[in-house]
Design a protein around this motif. Structure first.
Motif, PDB file in Angstrom:
ATOM      1  N   PRO A 102       0.831  -1.209   0.000  1.00 22.46           N
ATOM      2  CA  PRO A 102       0.000   0.000   0.000  1.00 22.46           C
ATOM      3  C   PRO A 102       0.867   1.261   0.000  1.00 22.46           C
ATOM      4  O   PRO A 102       1.944   1.281   0.599  1.00 22.46           O
ATOM      5  N   VAL A 103       0.351   2.288  -0.675  1.00 24.39           N
ATOM      6  CA  VAL A 103       1.105   3.522  -0.843  1.00 24.39           C
ATOM      7  C   VAL A 103       0.737   4.518   0.235  1.00 24.39           C
ATOM      8  O   VAL A 103      -0.442   4.817   0.436  1.00 24.39           O
ATOM      9  N   GLU A 104       1.718   4.996   0.967  1.00 18.22           N
ATOM     10  CA  GLU A 104       1.499   6.187   1.800  1.00 18.22           C
ATOM     11  C   GLU A 104       2.831   6.898   1.986  1.00 18.22           C
ATOM     12  O   GLU A 104       3.894   6.290   1.882  1.00 18.22           O
ATOM     13  N   TRP A 105       2.748   8.191   2.265  1.00 19.81           N
ATOM     14  CA  TRP A 105       3.966   8.975   2.403  1.00 19.81           C
ATOM     15  C   TRP A 105       4.825   8.369   3.506  1.00 19.81           C
ATOM     16  O   TRP A 105       4.338   8.124   4.612  1.00 19.81           O
ATOM     17  N   GLY A 106       6.081   8.089   3.204  1.00 22.73           N
ATOM     18  CA  GLY A 106       6.970   7.513   4.198  1.00 22.73           C
ATOM     19  C   GLY A 106       7.481   6.144   3.801  1.00 22.73           C
ATOM     20  O   GLY A 106       8.538   5.715   4.251  1.00 22.73           O
ATOM     21  N   ILE A 107       6.718   5.453   2.939  1.00 16.83           N
ATOM     22  CA  ILE A 107       7.168   4.114   2.531  1.00 16.83           C
ATOM     23  C   ILE A 107       8.349   4.220   1.579  1.00 16.83           C
ATOM     24  O   ILE A 107       8.552   5.236   0.922  1.00 16.83           O
ATOM     25  N   ASP A 108       9.135   3.143   1.543  1.00 19.11           N
ATOM     26  CA  ASP A 108      10.158   3.022   0.523  1.00 19.11           C
ATOM     27  C   ASP A 108       9.454   2.560  -0.750  1.00 19.11           C
ATOM     28  O   ASP A 108       8.586   1.688  -0.686  1.00 19.11           O
ATOM     29  N   GLN A 158       8.540   0.487  -3.774  1.00 18.18           N
ATOM     30  CA  GLN A 158       8.807  -0.885  -4.164  1.00 18.18           C
ATOM     31  C   GLN A 158       8.909  -0.972  -5.683  1.00 18.18           C
ATOM     32  O   GLN A 158       8.496  -0.051  -6.405  1.00 18.18           O
ATOM     33  N   SER A 159       9.417  -2.080  -6.125  1.00 21.96           N
ATOM     34  CA  SER A 159       9.585  -2.290  -7.565  1.00 21.96           C
ATOM     35  C   SER A 159       8.280  -2.048  -8.330  1.00 21.96           C
ATOM     36  O   SER A 159       8.284  -1.413  -9.384  1.00 21.96           O
ATOM     37  N   GLU A 160       7.156  -2.499  -7.793  1.00 23.71           N
ATOM     38  CA  GLU A 160       5.871  -2.303  -8.497  1.00 23.71           C
ATOM     39  C   GLU A 160       5.532  -0.815  -8.641  1.00 23.71           C
ATOM     40  O   GLU A 160       4.972  -0.392  -9.654  1.00 23.71           O
ATOM     41  N   HIS A 161       5.890  -0.028  -7.620  1.00 23.18           N
ATOM     42  CA  HIS A 161       5.633   1.413  -7.709  1.00 23.18           C
ATOM     43  C   HIS A 161       6.541   2.051  -8.761  1.00 23.18           C
ATOM     44  O   HIS A 161       6.117   2.889  -9.568  1.00 23.18           O
ATOM     45  N   GLU A 162       7.801   1.666  -8.706  1.00 16.55           N
ATOM     46  CA  GLU A 162       8.770   2.242  -9.636  1.00 16.55           C
ATOM     47  C   GLU A 162       8.406   1.894 -11.075  1.00 16.55           C
ATOM     48  O   GLU A 162       8.485   2.734 -11.972  1.00 16.55           O
ATOM     49  N   ARG A 163       7.975   0.659 -11.281  1.00 14.86           N
ATOM     50  CA  ARG A 163       7.609   0.242 -12.640  1.00 14.86           C
ATOM     51  C   ARG A 163       6.380   1.017 -13.125  1.00 14.86           C
ATOM     52  O   ARG A 163       6.308   1.412 -14.293  1.00 14.86           O
ATOM     53  N   TYR A 164       5.424   1.223 -12.250  1.00 11.34           N
ATOM     54  CA  TYR A 164       4.243   1.977 -12.646  1.00 11.34           C
ATOM     55  C   TYR A 164       4.637   3.382 -13.117  1.00 11.34           C
ATOM     56  O   TYR A 164       4.176   3.858 -14.165  1.00 11.34           O
ATOM     57  N   LEU A 165       5.487   4.028 -12.316  1.00 10.77           N
ATOM     58  CA  LEU A 165       5.878   5.397 -12.660  1.00 10.77           C
ATOM     59  C   LEU A 165       6.608   5.448 -14.000  1.00 10.77           C
ATOM     60  O   LEU A 165       6.265   6.236 -14.880  1.00 10.77           O
ATOM     61  N   ALA A 166       7.619   4.593 -14.165  1.00  9.31           N
ATOM     62  CA  ALA A 166       8.459   4.683 -15.359  1.00  9.31           C
ATOM     63  C   ALA A 166       7.775   4.076 -16.587  1.00  9.31           C
ATOM     64  O   ALA A 166       7.849   4.633 -17.683  1.00  9.31           O
ATOM     65  N   GLU A 167       7.093   2.949 -16.384  1.00 11.38           N
ATOM     66  CA  GLU A 167       6.596   2.220 -17.552  1.00 11.38           C
ATOM     67  C   GLU A 167       5.182   2.616 -17.949  1.00 11.38           C
ATOM     68  O   GLU A 167       4.862   2.724 -19.129  1.00 11.38           O
ATOM     69  N   GLU A 168       4.313   2.824 -16.964  1.00 12.83           N
ATOM     70  CA  GLU A 168       2.930   3.111 -17.318  1.00 12.83           C
ATOM     71  C   GLU A 168       2.625   4.598 -17.378  1.00 12.83           C
ATOM     72  O   GLU A 168       1.977   5.073 -18.301  1.00 12.83           O
ATOM     73  N   LEU A 169       3.121   5.319 -16.387  1.00 12.20           N
ATOM     74  CA  LEU A 169       2.729   6.725 -16.312  1.00 12.20           C
ATOM     75  C   LEU A 169       3.577   7.597 -17.249  1.00 12.20           C
ATOM     76  O   LEU A 169       3.052   8.262 -18.135  1.00 12.20           O
ATOM     77  N   PHE A 170       4.896   7.593 -17.030  1.00 11.41           N
ATOM     78  CA  PHE A 170       5.752   8.480 -17.830  1.00 11.41           C
ATOM     79  C   PHE A 170       6.242   7.822 -19.116  1.00 11.41           C
ATOM     80  O   PHE A 170       6.598   8.493 -20.062  1.00 11.41           O
ATOM     81  N   LYS A 171       6.307   6.525 -19.131  1.00 12.08           N
ATOM     82  CA  LYS A 171       6.818   5.787 -20.294  1.00 12.08           C
ATOM     83  C   LYS A 171       8.217   6.238 -20.702  1.00 12.08           C
ATOM     84  O   LYS A 171       8.578   6.226 -21.893  1.00 12.08           O
ATOM     85  N   LYS A 172       8.987   6.689 -19.752  1.00 17.54           N
ATOM     86  CA  LYS A 172      10.377   7.079 -20.005  1.00 17.54           C
ATOM     87  C   LYS A 172      11.091   7.140 -18.661  1.00 17.54           C
ATOM     88  O   LYS A 172      10.449   6.993 -17.616  1.00 17.54           O
ATOM     89  N   PRO A 173      12.410   7.343 -18.648  1.00 18.81           N
ATOM     90  CA  PRO A 173      13.121   7.375 -17.354  1.00 18.81           C
ATOM     91  C   PRO A 173      12.611   8.494 -16.453  1.00 18.81           C
ATOM     92  O   PRO A 173      12.264   9.586 -16.923  1.00 18.81           O
ATOM     93  N   VAL A 174      12.542   8.205 -15.179  1.00 19.31           N
ATOM     94  CA  VAL A 174      12.045   9.158 -14.183  1.00 19.31           C
ATOM     95  C   VAL A 174      13.086   9.284 -13.063  1.00 19.31           C
ATOM     96  O   VAL A 174      13.581   8.274 -12.564  1.00 19.31           O
ATOM     97  N   ILE A 175      13.381  10.525 -12.703  1.00 13.53           N
ATOM     98  CA  ILE A 175      14.231  10.738 -11.534  1.00 13.53           C
ATOM     99  C   ILE A 175      13.335  11.167 -10.372  1.00 13.53           C
ATOM    100  O   ILE A 175      12.637  12.177 -10.473  1.00 13.53           O
ATOM    101  N   VAL A 176      13.340  10.386  -9.306  1.00 18.90           N
ATOM    102  CA  VAL A 176      12.563  10.735  -8.119  1.00 18.90           C
ATOM    103  C   VAL A 176      13.529  11.309  -7.078  1.00 18.90           C
ATOM    104  O   VAL A 176      14.570  10.711  -6.795  1.00 18.90           O
ATOM    105  N   THR A 177      13.184  12.465  -6.539  1.00 23.85           N
ATOM    106  CA  THR A 177      14.100  13.151  -5.614  1.00 23.85           C
ATOM    107  C   THR A 177      13.444  13.387  -4.256  1.00 23.85           C
ATOM    108  O   THR A 177      12.234  13.234  -4.093  1.00 23.85           O
TER     109      THR A 177
END
Lengths: 461, 461
Positions: free
Chosen positions: B325-331, B333-352
């Protein structure tokens, strides 16, 4: 942002620039001050002139002590001072980090190299260690460029190894067993099956045997990585952790090996002279006045090539009194090597075909059955700089040598397989990277040519 | 002597050449035979035609089995066969080493990667591992060229370290104490004063802290060397010994860090596509059909840049069912990272700007006091490929963080000194070299992208 080495080499008056770095010195005059700033890119500092009409001048100038980090924007102007073409007329000075002159260990004065080793986290900010690290980087880059341009693959041979057949007695053990727990449990013996690798493991002393594996697939390869000796040698030439370069060439004999090594050394020395002229001039002036002569000697001479037997004859004919008496079969001592390279030939000498008794099991046995196809390269002012050999590619001869040398052949099953399946003549050599940098710079102690030396009782930083 | 990659790319009919290598296949016909020879320089083999009027033809052709090492002299002729411009009309064939087809483990058929790992000394002779090692070398060379062209020094940070503040619990111990002797002597405790370094020593888990030292003298530096984890992870992504690249840049903030990392990744991927097109096409065809798309995605897109807080918002808005589950403070996970890069942005994403609780003590605390100036780069089809941060350069803040994180600050006296004497904003990142090669080639198991993998219970070769 400009790097100071480029400004000093190519800077033109009227250019607007910004530099960032650390203050080396400050000279306060009435109406203005000079500061010298260094950013690690060069031996030389950039001189900046700060006029007293600069914003916050009084506050800034008080704080600009040795070691302070700053950014300075301004305009380059022709410099009236000797030894520099341009200086920086400062228009804006920003201080990032202060540096308390009362406690900063690196005041502007001569420090012994022994003292500098105790502040290994700051010594890169001195002229000498700064120059060493730039030359070290240039050497490393030259090595990669040389081999890559010839189609050699850089191969990463393992650091952790289960094989102890090469470095008996001088191996570091690598374990994740808890030694404390073993003692508490009052065990009678160590069960290495519980260790991380399920067996005793060590730090590698050489990547050669694995490089041979790679050469049998890729023809030309080289290693460039750390190697280790747990040798209790507190000398100026020994490190417990050092980097080695080990090319390995398939379809190559001892002559090809010599050709490659000679070309390699010439390339690396020339590259460093071309890329670090200021640093090399500094070493020649301050550290060892033969540094440039020794380098030119390597670059400009065809190396002499003699056999070990010829070398022994020449040494015997020399009528010189050596501490270690000369006779066929001895290992050449430093005094013998120096005589050959410095007095007799006055240029680099490659000595080949040593008695098999004083060389490693994997070197190719010559037809005389007494010598092996080994080579050592001796250079004036330097001594032995490279050792190599043609490797024994004949399965039966290698097996006999393994027995002769009392080596556990079972561990070398894969090394023998290379001779079983499509074996080829091959050769290679080894170069201690820190020794190279030491010779190149003339530094007396090898601990001063590696960022963080590991020696007996010392693993600081 | 010609390398086969050059012949395949540039060879012209009528050229006289000599090649040396190993036989891959043989096809015997009545009047002549075809053999394919490979020298490790390329994926493709050179086809040689041996006419039956060749000297000793009958003897030679019988012996030319898979794995045999040969030298062939002859003339290049236009090839009637598809997929090759030229072939070699043999005039002289020399066999260096035979290869018994009854026992040679690498017969011409598909072998599993598991099996190939058991013959690590021969697997470089297969198409896939051969291509991996060439791409690995190209990656390594690209890394050096990128940093050297920008004036970064390659610095060799220590492998053996006395500091355990970064990798608690996952450290290998390095010792030259005889464990056997300690047990025999029935000692009650280990006296590390008798050990080689006079204290407990370990294999490094990262060169970053020492790279920071060097950046505080030389401004821009990078490490490229082996690092270690004694982690009992038997996965396809973990090695106990792996190579890391860690640049460190003085006078640089998180934005500059992101810029450098993006430029770096683009450079390395492009370099490999330019230099190893045949190998990359092979991976795309045989190993993972997204290899080229993933590389192009990195090369051709401006990376998206979002904060961790924005990332959490986007994940929450996505309405996707995540396992974690997603909430502010979690590390993430791979599933979150894949969603951001592959589904949402469809390109490399830098999270800061991650929460400080899930990041290391040395990362710079942001003004919100809750997040730190960290960054992770996520790439489609790849996942996290780079992690970095701006470092905490303020002495007092760093000291508080050390206390907060329960770290032994005494050991870090030199690290704190860097903040005491001319501290500057600085930043850097880390790249696991084998992960990079794994992503680049699409290889499923990281053990197949390093010559000799070290994993739990395995230190063979």
């Amino acid at each position: 942002m400009a790097r100071i080495i480029n400004i000093l080499r190519n800077g033109k008056a009227q250019e607007e620039i910004e530099v960032k770095g650390w203050i080396r010195t400050k000279r306060e005059l009435k109406e203005f001050s000079f500061i010298e700033i260094n950013d690690g890119s060069s031996l030389g500092n950039l001189q900046a002139v700060l006029n007293s009409d600069l914003l916050n001048y009084q506050d800034i100038i008080k704080r600009l002590n040795t070691g302070v980090s700053v950014s300075i924007k301004g305009i380059l102007v022709d410099s009236p001072a000797k030894g520099q073409k341009v200086e920086l007329q400062a228009q804006e000075v920003i201080i990032f980090g202060d540096c308390d002159p009362e406690t900063y260990p690196l005041q502007k004065k001569r420090h012994s190299f022994e003292f500098l080793r105790t502040i290994g986290h700051l010594r890169g900010r001195t002229n000498t260690i700064g120059a060493v690290m730039r030359v070290r980087n240039a050497c490393a880059n030259a090595i990669h460029q040389f081999f890559q341009s010839k189609g050699f693959l850089w191969v990463h041979t393992p650091i952790i190894t289960a094989s102890d057949c090469e470095g008996a007695g001088e191996l570091f053990t690598v374990t994740n067993l808890s030694l404390e727990k073993i003692i508490q449990d009052k065990k009678d013996e160590i069960n290495y099956e519980n260790d991380f690798f399920g067996r005793q493991a060590y730090l590698t002393v050489s990547g050669q045997l694995e490089a041979e594996i790679m050469a049998m697939s890729f023809q030309n390869v080289y290693t460039f990585g750390p190697t280790f000796r747990a040798e209790n040698s507190n000398t100026s030439r020994h490190l417990a952790e050092f980097w080695m370069v080990e090319p390995e060439i398939a379809f190559c004999d001892l002559e090809g090996d010599q050709n490659l090594a000679e070309e390699f050394l010439k390339y690396v020395f020339k590259y460093v002279l071309d890329h670090c002229p200021e640093d090399m001039a500094f070493f020649n002036q301050r550290i060892n006045q033969n540094v440039l002569i020794n380098a030119e000697n390597i670059i400009n001479n065809e190396f002499a090539r003699i056999t070990y037997t010829e070398a022994i004859n020449l040494l015997e004919k020399s009528k010189k009194k050596f501490e270690f008496p000369v006779e066929w079969g001895i290992d050449l001592q430093s005094e013998h090597e120096r005589y050959l390279a410095e007095e007799l030939f006055k240029k680099p000498v490659i000595v080949t075909d040593y008695p098999k008794e004083i060389k490693a099991f994997y070197m190719r046995l010559n037809d005389d059955q007494k010598t092996v196809a080994a080579m050592d390269i001796l250079a004036p002012g330097i001594g032995e700089i490279i050792g190599g050999s043609q490797r024994e590619e004949r399965l039966d001869v290698l097996q006999s040598r393994i027995v002769e040398c009392n080596i556990n052949g079972d561990e070398l099953w894969w090394y023998l397989d290379l001779r079983r399946y499509g074996t080829v003549p091959h050769a290679g050599f080894g170069l201690g990277f820190e020794r190279l940098v030491q010779f190149m710079t003339g530094m007396e102690n090898i601990r001063d040519v590696i960022p963080f030396p590991r020696t007996p009782m010392n693993a600081e930083f």
